[in-house]
Motif scaffolding. Structure first.
Motif: not given
Length: 67
Positions: A4-16, A45-53, A22-24
């Protein structure tokens, strides 16, 4: 790392990564060619993704995972 830690880290990396892309786009001249309604949606969308980050970062820190 536990699964579950690996999945969390992967999700964080993908989202970031997606958020950086998107910011670019938002900061490029092409963004101005997008209809205003779509611009608003993209900005939201960018704001929501930033919140998720922020949430994913906080979770990783609470598990003592490198961010």
């Amino acid at each position: 790392m536990k699964p579950h830690e690996l999945r969390l880290a992967q999700q964080h990396t993908r989202n970031r990564c997606y958020l950086q892309n998107l910011d670019g786009f938002i900061n490029s001249p092409r963004f101005m060619s997008v209809p205003p309604k779509d611009q608003q949606l993209i900005l939201r969308q960018a704001q929501v993704m930033s919140d998720l980050d922020h949430v994913l970062t906080a979770r990783m820190k609470s598990l003592n995972l490198p961010v």
